[in-house]
Design a protein around this motif. Sequence first.
Motif, short mmCIF file in Angstrom:
data_model
loop_
_atom_site.label_atom_id
_atom_site.label_comp_id
_atom_site.label_asym_id
_atom_site.label_seq_id
_atom_site.Cartn_x
_atom_site.Cartn_y
_atom_site.Cartn_z
N ALA A 27 0.84 -1.21 0.00
CA ALA A 27 0.00 0.00 0.00
C ALA A 27 0.87 1.25 0.00
O ALA A 27 1.72 1.42 0.86
CB ALA A 27 -0.92 -0.02 1.22
N ARG A 28 0.64 2.12 -0.96
CA ARG A 28 1.38 3.38 -0.98
C ARG A 28 0.60 4.41 -0.17
O ARG A 28 -0.44 4.90 -0.62
CB ARG A 28 1.53 3.89 -2.41
N ILE A 29 1.10 4.72 1.03
CA ILE A 29 0.42 5.74 1.82
C ILE A 29 1.44 6.69 2.44
O ILE A 29 2.65 6.52 2.28
CB ILE A 29 -0.47 5.13 2.94
N GLY A 30 0.92 7.69 3.15
CA GLY A 30 1.78 8.67 3.80
C GLY A 30 2.21 9.74 2.83
O GLY A 30 2.04 9.62 1.62
N PRO A 31 2.77 10.83 3.38
CA PRO A 31 3.13 12.00 2.55
C PRO A 31 4.17 11.66 1.48
O PRO A 31 4.30 12.38 0.49
CB PRO A 31 3.68 13.00 3.56
N TRP A 32 4.94 10.58 1.66
CA TRP A 32 5.97 10.25 0.70
C TRP A 32 5.55 9.14 -0.25
O TRP A 32 6.38 8.65 -1.02
CB TRP A 32 7.28 9.86 1.41
N ASP A 33 4.29 8.71 -0.14
CA ASP A 33 3.78 7.71 -1.06
C ASP A 33 4.68 6.46 -1.06
O ASP A 33 5.07 5.95 -2.10
CB ASP A 33 3.73 8.32 -2.47
N PHE A 34 4.98 6.00 0.14
CA PHE A 34 6.00 4.99 0.35
C PHE A 34 5.36 3.70 0.83
O PHE A 34 4.30 3.72 1.43
CB PHE A 34 6.91 5.50 1.48
N ASN A 35 6.00 2.59 0.58
CA ASN A 35 5.54 1.34 1.20
C ASN A 35 6.72 0.40 1.45
O ASN A 35 7.84 0.68 1.04
CB ASN A 35 4.47 0.66 0.34
N CYS A 36 6.44 -0.70 2.12
CA CYS A 36 7.50 -1.68 2.40
C CYS A 36 8.10 -2.14 1.07
O CYS A 36 9.31 -2.33 0.95
CB CYS A 36 6.94 -2.89 3.14
N ALA A 37 7.21 -2.31 0.09
CA ALA A 37 7.62 -2.86 -1.20
C ALA A 37 8.57 -1.93 -1.97
O ALA A 37 9.32 -2.38 -2.83
CB ALA A 37 6.39 -3.17 -2.06
N THR A 38 8.55 -0.64 -1.65
CA THR A 38 9.45 0.29 -2.33
C THR A 38 10.89 -0.21 -2.23
O THR A 38 11.66 -0.12 -3.19
CB THR A 38 9.34 1.71 -1.71
N CYS A 39 11.24 -0.73 -1.06
CA CYS A 39 12.61 -1.23 -0.87
C CYS A 39 12.71 -2.75 -0.93
O CYS A 39 13.73 -3.29 -1.34
CB CYS A 39 13.16 -0.77 0.49
N HIS A 40 11.68 -3.43 -0.44
CA HIS A 40 11.80 -4.87 -0.24
C HIS A 40 10.82 -5.69 -1.07
O HIS A 40 10.08 -6.52 -0.55
CB HIS A 40 11.64 -5.21 1.25
#
Lengths: 279, 148, 108
Positions: free
Chosen positions: A178-191
């Motif tokens: 899930a991409r959430i938060g002000p930085w549109d970030f998720n666990c999957a972005t890195c892993h």
Amino acid sequence: MKKKAVLALFTAGAVTGGLLSTKAFAQVEGELTPEQEMKLVQEFNRMLAEGINPGEVWYEVGKDAIKKYNLDKCDLGLGPGVFKGAAAQLPRYFADAGKVMDLETRVGWCLQKHAGMTQDQVLKLVRQCWGKTGNCVSEYDGIIMYLTMESNGHKINVNLKDPQVKRMYDIGRQAYYARIGPWDFNCATCHAGKQEVRIRATRLWSADRPGEAGNAVSIFPKYLVRWGLPMTMHYRYAECMRQMRWPEFIPHSDLAVALSAYLYGTANGTEIKAPGIGR
Amino acid sequence: MDRRKFMALSALAVVGFTLAPILQPAFGSTPRLEDELQRRLGVRLAQIKEVADIKLTAPTIAESGANVPITVESTIPIDRVEHLWVFVDKNPVPWIADVKLTPMNGQVYFSTRIKMGETSNVRAILKLKDGSYVMATKEVKVTAGGCG
Amino acid sequence: MAIGAGILRVPKEAKKGEIIRVQMVITHPMSPPRKDPTTGQEVPPHTLTKLELLFNNKPVSTVNMGAGISANPFMAIALKVEESGVVKIAYEDNKGGKWERTAEIKVS
């Protein structure tokens, strides 16, 4: 910031320190290829793993704390006080609680039931060493270390055929991507993903490459040398979410259980080898 | 830090970067190290001979200066050795530890994890029974790690 | 259980004359002198200062150390064993803390 304070102390005489480390940095970047640097970082990690892992000291802390908090009555799914191999089959569904729980959530539930603690008291115990460095020894970290190490050598075996567990696995998977938060970030972005992602000279593990989630989670709690304490999985989740600028993570929450169901479910078949050690 | 100071420091940094290799050859000493050697061993670095029969194992790159694993071993017979020191040239206090050795050790072997403030030489120095000093040196580059 | 607790590890058995590794981990902050970032006050160092290794009460090695050793120190030292007995470490810090740990080894 506290975590960096230790290092900052050693670069006292800021200007000189700054100059010299700038130089060092440039040398490393200039002389070594990324592949060479990655190999050397792996060598560093291998050397760190030699000898006694300081995290093992927490095993004894946990052994005492389990008596103190009446946790020999705690049922991790194999019967009250049966701990050998118990952590390896978590998360699982607990009829007495009416929900799926992972190791840490179940310990929190047991602390309320068998040690008469309130949820707030439990959360305070969980967070006792969060953000601390140097010499913070928490009984909670000890309990989680003890219970996990009692499963060392056992293979992770989350029962994904149980519809309740599978449901949490699916929710966990969604949260992971899930991409959430002000930085549109998720666990999957890195892993996640088949493609390799690096941060500096560290090659990041991916949930989408076979075996890598297993290697990552099977060594938790992991002793972090820069803080001088073991990091439990829920502390790891909290730190990741803080770095991703997600809303504050609450230990023992359904989100934690869902992530554990997804990660440990993906890690099925991997032998538990706690504690790990890392930077 | 204001902008002007920052510019001045940057300029300094460039000069430092350019001159550093000339001013500080790889095995060169530092004033702090010399002070410590004088105080604890009573010798200067130049009086200590670099020898091949001491093996100092340390990572070439350390992703955390808080915990750098080092191991000192030597094939010099233990009954010829008196004492072992570990120094990090550029630490605020270069002296890390020292070990009194006896024949009961059987062998020169000491392993530990040390703090390093920045990239520096690490030195393992042995005092032999004949009063002489010998050493092994290894440079460890301290870098920032990945995500935390 | 806090500062000073630790693990002392030696092989359970060894051959006569064998050189073994005595390994240890001790929980200790090993903190250098520093300024408290909020109050600005000087905080004195807190480190282990000395560790003695003994075998059957005979002194083998003495380690002197300070804040240059990492928090929760790990150390390993060689020991030549000629007989069965007790490996002991006795260690102290700069605030008066004193501790001891022992481990047994069977030599044949």
